[in-house]
Every structure is written in C-alpha cells, then in structure tokens.
Scaffold this active site. Structure first.
Site, mmCIF file in Angstrom:
data_model
loop_
_atom_site.group_PDB
_atom_site.id
_atom_site.type_symbol
_atom_site.label_atom_id
_atom_site.label_comp_id
_atom_site.label_asym_id
_atom_site.label_seq_id
_atom_site.Cartn_x
_atom_site.Cartn_y
_atom_site.Cartn_z
ATOM 1 N N ASP A 70 0.466 -1.156 0.115
ATOM 2 C CA ASP A 70 -0.059 0.358 -0.118
ATOM 3 C C ASP A 70 1.137 1.288 -0.310
ATOM 4 O O ASP A 70 1.976 1.101 -0.032
ATOM 5 C CB ASP A 70 -1.217 0.193 1.220
ATOM 6 C CG ASP A 70 -0.627 -0.352 2.343
ATOM 7 O OD1 ASP A 70 0.520 -0.766 2.770
ATOM 8 O OD2 ASP A 70 -0.718 -0.831 3.624
ATOM 9 N N ASN A 138 -7.443 -2.727 14.863
ATOM 10 C CA ASN A 138 -7.897 -3.442 15.177
ATOM 11 C C ASN A 138 -9.030 -4.409 13.637
ATOM 12 O O ASN A 138 -9.696 -4.707 13.028
ATOM 13 C CB ASN A 138 -9.082 -2.576 14.110
ATOM 14 C CG ASN A 138 -8.705 -2.086 12.633
ATOM 15 O OD1 ASN A 138 -7.465 -2.236 12.598
ATOM 16 N ND2 ASN A 138 -9.226 -0.526 12.579
ATOM 17 N N HIS A 140 -6.975 -4.921 11.035
ATOM 18 C CA HIS A 140 -6.875 -3.968 9.825
ATOM 19 C C HIS A 140 -5.664 -5.601 8.877
ATOM 20 O O HIS A 140 -4.014 -5.228 9.480
ATOM 21 C CB HIS A 140 -6.700 -2.489 9.127
ATOM 22 C CG HIS A 140 -5.470 -2.244 9.266
ATOM 23 N ND1 HIS A 140 -5.655 -0.477 10.089
ATOM 24 C CD2 HIS A 140 -4.091 -1.902 9.079
ATOM 25 C CE1 HIS A 140 -4.566 -0.365 10.776
ATOM 26 N NE2 HIS A 140 -4.043 -0.967 9.777
ATOM 27 N N GLU A 145 -9.334 -1.936 5.871
ATOM 28 C CA GLU A 145 -10.331 -1.742 7.447
ATOM 29 C C GLU A 145 -11.197 -2.457 7.914
ATOM 30 O O GLU A 145 -11.882 -2.882 6.482
ATOM 31 C CB GLU A 145 -10.551 0.379 7.258
ATOM 32 C CG GLU A 145 -9.425 0.891 6.889
ATOM 33 C CD GLU A 145 -7.940 0.598 8.282
ATOM 34 O OE1 GLU A 145 -8.174 0.032 9.169
ATOM 35 O OE2 GLU A 145 -8.026 2.386 8.686
HETATM 36 C C1 F6R Z 1 1.736 -1.068 6.249
HETATM 37 C C2 F6R Z 1 0.094 -1.862 5.832
HETATM 38 C C3 F6R Z 1 -0.623 -1.883 7.654
HETATM 39 C C4 F6R Z 1 0.210 -2.237 8.546
HETATM 40 C C5 F6R Z 1 -0.636 -1.978 10.479
HETATM 41 C C6 F6R Z 1 0.512 -2.336 11.402
HETATM 42 O O1 F6R Z 1 2.074 -1.692 4.642
HETATM 43 O O2 F6R Z 1 -0.050 -2.287 5.176
HETATM 44 O O3 F6R Z 1 -1.403 -2.773 7.585
HETATM 45 O O4 F6R Z 1 1.134 -3.585 8.713
HETATM 46 O O5 F6R Z 1 -0.955 -1.003 10.784
HETATM 47 O O6 F6R Z 1 1.537 -1.278 11.825
HETATM 48 P P1 F6R Z 1 2.071 -1.281 12.604
HETATM 49 O O7 F6R Z 1 3.221 -2.108 12.392
HETATM 50 O O8 F6R Z 1 3.421 0.157 12.359
HETATM 51 O O9 F6R Z 1 1.833 -0.886 14.037
#
Ligand code: F6R
Length: 242
Positions: A70, A138, A140, A145
């Site tokens: 992403d 959450n 995701h 989401e």
């Molecule tokens: C990043 C992504 C997000 C993260 C998630 C956890 O490319 O797709 O889904 O994996 O938000 O983020 P961290 O590792 O910073 O807690």
C-alpha cells in the site's frame, strides 16, 4: 479454525529473525522469486535481519520482484512519511534489486483508478510467492479496514479515525496524516502462495485474539486468512500476552 501455523517467538528480535530466515531460505531455493512487502514498525527488524543475511551470503537478487501492499494518497517518494521512502530506507537501499522489479503503488498517480487496476493486473501476471503482513489493532491488513469486502482487489481506501490516530505517531501532527490510501485488496492478498503474518507487542494482543478466535467476518479483515491454506503467524510473547 486452526489451519495456520503459529511460530511463537520470544522477543521482537526473535520474531524478526524467524521471518527473515523463512524468506531467506526461500530466496536461496529460487532465484526467480516474488515477494510481497509491508511497511510499519512491525517488519523493520525483519528487514534489517533479512538484508544482513542476503548480503552475508552475497545472494543474487537480479530476478527478485517485490510488490508492496500500500501507499498513502498524496505523498510522493521524496516525502519521508511515504511508504516509498520507508522501503528505500529500511530495505531497498541496502540491497541490489533491479529498480524495474520493485513495485509500489503510486499515491500521486494522476489516474488512481488506472494505477490500482494496472497493479492488480501485474500481480496476476507475476504472482506473489510470499506476502508479509503486519496487522492493525482493529484487525486491518494492508489498508483494508473493518467492513472491507472480502472480494476486494487493489483499490483506493478511506482511512478510519483509529488508523489515522495510530499512524499520527509518524507525523508532526494528526492533521498531516493522509486520509486516503491505495492498497491491495483482501482478495489480492489471498492470491499469494504463502502469507507471513507478523504480530508484535502488547498493543496488538487484541488483534491476535481477533485472529485466533477463528471467526470469519468482514468486520475482522485479517480473518479472511482462515480461508488461505498457507499462513504462517509469527508472534512475540508480548502479542500473546505472555
Ligand atoms: C503497512 C500496512 C499496515 C500495517 C499495520 C500495522 O504496509 O499495510 O496494515 O501493517 O497498520 O502497522 P505497525 O506495524 O506500524 O503497527
């Protein structure tokens, strides 16, 4: 449902090493490889460990292809909060991967619809051997989401307030956090042959609980992984509440 394997690592470093070793062994086996990558705090240690292993072994990456999950809409690669920038800093700058084999969605593309469609088509053409995932509190995965359609392909998304708040730690103020992103969809992620899901820290204990509860629902995006045959969950003890 328990059709995933959980590697119960102890520390964050152990978790990172476990993931790096799995990927490194796969890269050694097959020169022509396609790796799906995530950003965020969770995989940073894995990138360090993996780059180190690759460089020590002098592994040839000339036929490696990468696809990132992403990118924020509106941030270009020179912005230090963009995922382009993150990947360059934590991984690509340490390695010799042909530039043309590195794929990250362009969050400043003039035609975002064409951008996401082309990305999905390229993933269909090349395939992804191993996809690395982190997880949001959450549940995701990527920027999918709660409520995201399980059939979603690469698409533009609206970030939730919770994700904006979580990600604001990287920005000067919460107002600076982009509110939109482009992201692989849940169906895109499911196309990967193997999925490595990393969960680290006590703030992610709830996310791990949501996943291992086994309930499959669009309210918990990560739960789609129960429908995949080859998921490796790697946790540290904090994420398990130990
Ligand atoms: C990043 C992504 C997000 C993260 C998630 C956890 O490319 O797709 O889904 O994996 O938000 O983020 P961290 O590792 O910073 O807690």
């Amino acid at each position: 449902m328990t059709n995933f394997k959980e590697i119960k690592a102890n520390t964050y470093e152990d978790m990172s090493n476990e993931a790096a070793t799995i990927i490194f062994d796969a890269l050694k086996e097959s020169k022509q490889f396609s790796l799906g990558l995530a950003t965020g705090s969770t995989p940073e240690g894995m990138y360090d460990a993996l780059a180190k292993k690759i460089n020590e072994a002098n592994l040839d990456l000339s036929e490696l292809t990468t696809f990132n999950l992403d990118e924020y809409v509106g941030l270009d690669e020179s912005n230090d909060q963009s995922y382009h920038y993150f990947m360059e800093k934590h991984f690509f700058s340490k390695l010799d991967i042909p530039q043309e084999n590195v794929h990250i969605l362009d969050g400043v593309a003039e035609d975002l619809q064409k951008e996401v469609e082309d990305y999905e088509a390229l993933i269909d053409e090349v395939g992804i051997d191993i996809q690395v995932l982190g997880i949001g509190r959450n549940g995701h995965i990527a920027f999918n989401e709660p409520g995201t359609d399980f059939n979603s392909l690469t698409h533009k998304v609206q970030l939730t307030d919770e994700t904006i708040e979580d990600n604001s730690r990287f920005f000067e103020s919460i107002e600076d956090v982009p509110t939109e992103a482009v992201s692989m969809g849940l169906q895109t992620i499911m196309k990967a042959k193997t999925i490595i899901l990393l969960i680290s820290g006590d703030n992610k204990k709830n996310a791990r609980d949501l996943f291992i509860s086994g309930e499959i629902t669009e309210d918990i995006p990560v739960s789609i992984l129960h429908n995949h045959d080859n998921v490796i969950l790697i946790t540290d003890s904090a994420a398990r509440g130990e």
